[in-house]
Design a protein around this motif. Structure first.
Motif, PDB file in Angstrom:
ATOM      1  N   LEU A  63       0.830  -1.208   0.000  1.00  0.00           N
ATOM      2  CA  LEU A  63       0.000   0.000   0.000  1.00  0.00           C
ATOM      3  C   LEU A  63       0.866   1.261   0.000  1.00  0.00           C
ATOM      4  O   LEU A  63       0.556   2.236  -0.704  1.00  0.00           O
ATOM      5  CB  LEU A  63      -0.933  -0.002   1.211  1.00  0.00           C
ATOM      6  CG  LEU A  63      -2.078  -1.014   1.154  1.00  0.00           C
ATOM      7  CD1 LEU A  63      -2.849  -1.017   2.466  1.00  0.00           C
ATOM      8  CD2 LEU A  63      -3.009  -0.710  -0.001  1.00  0.00           C
ATOM      9  N   ASN A  67       0.767   3.790  -3.308  1.00  0.00           N
ATOM     10  CA  ASN A  67       0.272   5.150  -3.109  1.00  0.00           C
ATOM     11  C   ASN A  67       1.375   6.208  -3.100  1.00  0.00           C
ATOM     12  O   ASN A  67       1.104   7.386  -2.853  1.00  0.00           O
ATOM     13  CB  ASN A  67      -0.513   5.229  -1.790  1.00  0.00           C
ATOM     14  CG  ASN A  67      -1.818   4.458  -1.849  1.00  0.00           C
ATOM     15  OD1 ASN A  67      -2.447   4.367  -2.892  1.00  0.00           O
ATOM     16  ND2 ASN A  67      -2.216   3.877  -0.729  1.00  0.00           N
ATOM     17  N   SER A  68       2.607   5.798  -3.378  1.00  0.00           N
ATOM     18  CA  SER A  68       3.722   6.735  -3.378  1.00  0.00           C
ATOM     19  C   SER A  68       3.788   7.511  -4.693  1.00  0.00           C
ATOM     20  O   SER A  68       3.196   7.100  -5.705  1.00  0.00           O
ATOM     21  CB  SER A  68       5.032   5.980  -3.170  1.00  0.00           C
ATOM     22  OG  SER A  68       5.369   5.245  -4.337  1.00  0.00           O
ATOM     23  N   LYS A  76      -5.981   6.622  -5.055  1.00  0.00           N
ATOM     24  CA  LYS A  76      -5.209   5.918  -4.053  1.00  0.00           C
ATOM     25  C   LYS A  76      -5.928   4.639  -3.619  1.00  0.00           C
ATOM     26  O   LYS A  76      -7.158   4.578  -3.581  1.00  0.00           O
ATOM     27  CB  LYS A  76      -4.960   6.812  -2.834  1.00  0.00           C
ATOM     28  CG  LYS A  76      -4.244   8.113  -3.160  1.00  0.00           C
ATOM     29  CD  LYS A  76      -2.869   7.868  -3.774  1.00  0.00           C
ATOM     30  CE  LYS A  76      -2.139   9.164  -4.038  1.00  0.00           C
ATOM     31  NZ  LYS A  76      -0.830   8.955  -4.702  1.00  0.00           N
ATOM     32  N   ALA A  83      -5.805  -2.175  -4.270  1.00  0.00           N
ATOM     33  CA  ALA A  83      -4.487  -2.151  -4.911  1.00  0.00           C
ATOM     34  C   ALA A  83      -4.435  -3.139  -6.064  1.00  0.00           C
ATOM     35  O   ALA A  83      -3.912  -2.830  -7.142  1.00  0.00           O
ATOM     36  CB  ALA A  83      -3.402  -2.471  -3.887  1.00  0.00           C
TER      37      ALA A  83
END
Length: 286
Positions: A63, A67-68, A76, A83
């Motif tokens: 995660l 989300n980076s 997101k 994901a």
């Protein structure tokens, strides 16, 4: 460079023998199970999400990475099922594989391992940037290849106490010259070791062969029979990403780049000015 032929390296059981000799970590169970389910004609996403969820550290790392800024997603992911839905199975498999590699060879194992990971992560980030300008290579594929490109070095760091001296002696020539020195000292070079690890970890065949031949650029560029299974565009991405990292750090490009810049530009369909843009662009933190 003089090294075992590709046909020798690909002989039945050759990669297994290297893995056995060097005690290379086997494919993690979670990755093997995930890959088996993902390859099914109709994979069960709930099973895959539950499998990841059993490892809290892996789930959190996925995660965080998804989300980076590295992945630049507009939406997101709040949990593992999201994901999976956002990234897709192949990209998520690649991401898991890279994260498990970091678990197998933690940066805290010593200064050389820390340096190895710092350079590998910077190169993987640069590889993603390259795919935004180039043709023919997907983001997740480039990221995974660049992370695993020198994974044989991580194995050798853990197996040979004097390996740091070999790396330091070839700090300005980290390509074929380093591989030749490794072969002379240990009977293995990091490309062969990386090939053995990537095969054992069930990475795609083309990616494994590109790792094996990532210093045999002339063979791959001219599409010799021995290099037919390698991916020229992937090899080009890795070589360019390495130079971007070096230039951002104020270092000189490698001899490999000087000899094969034309191949890289042609394989990726980019102009020299694009390299300047890549170097000047701010690096993203995972």
């Amino acid at each position: 460079m003089s090294r075992p032929s590709d046909s020798d390296a690909n002989a039945p059981g050759a990669a297994d023998l290297v893995a056995l000799d060097l005690k290379i970590p086997p494919c993690p169970e979670v990755l093997a199970t995930f890959a088996t389910e993902a390859r099914k004609e109709d994979p069960d996403m709930r099973v895959l999400a539950a499998l990841i969820g059993k490892d809290a550290g892996l789930a959190a790392a996925i995660l965080k990475t998804v989300n980076s800024p590295l992945f630049g997603l507009t939406r997101k992911a709040a949990d593992i099922p999201q994901a999976l839905a956002i990234l897709g199975l192949r990209a998520c498999t690649n991401l898991i594989t890279g994260l498990l590699l970091r678990q197998a060879f933690p940066a805290g194992a010593g200064p050389l391992m820390q340096r190895y990971w710092d350079e590998s992560m910077r190169a993987a980030e640069a590889a993603i940037a390259v795919t935004r300008l180039a043709r023919g290579v997907g983001r997740d594929q480039a990221h995974t290849y660049t992370l695993f490109r020198n994974c044989g070095m991580a194995v050798m760091i853990t197996r040979f106490p004097d390996y740091a001296s070999i790396v330091e002696a070839h700090a300005n020539a980290p390509g074929p010259e380093l591989a030749l020195a490794e072969e002379a000292r240990y009977r293995f070079d990091h490309a062969r070791v990386g090939y053995a690890l990537s095969c054992g970890w069930q990475l795609p065949e083309a990616l494994c062969h590109t790792i094996l031949l990532h210093h045999e650029i002339e063979q791959v560029a001219t599409r010799t029979r021995a290099a037919a299974a390698a991916n020229p565009a992937l090899l080009a991405v890795g070589l360019l990403a390495e130079q971007v990292v070096r230039l951002r750090a104020g270092q000189a490009v490698t001899g490999e780049w000087s000899a094969h810049e034309g191949f890289v530009l042609q394989a990726l369909g980019i102009e020299p000015d694009a390299i300047i843009d890549l170097v000047q662009a701010p690096a993203l933190e995972p």
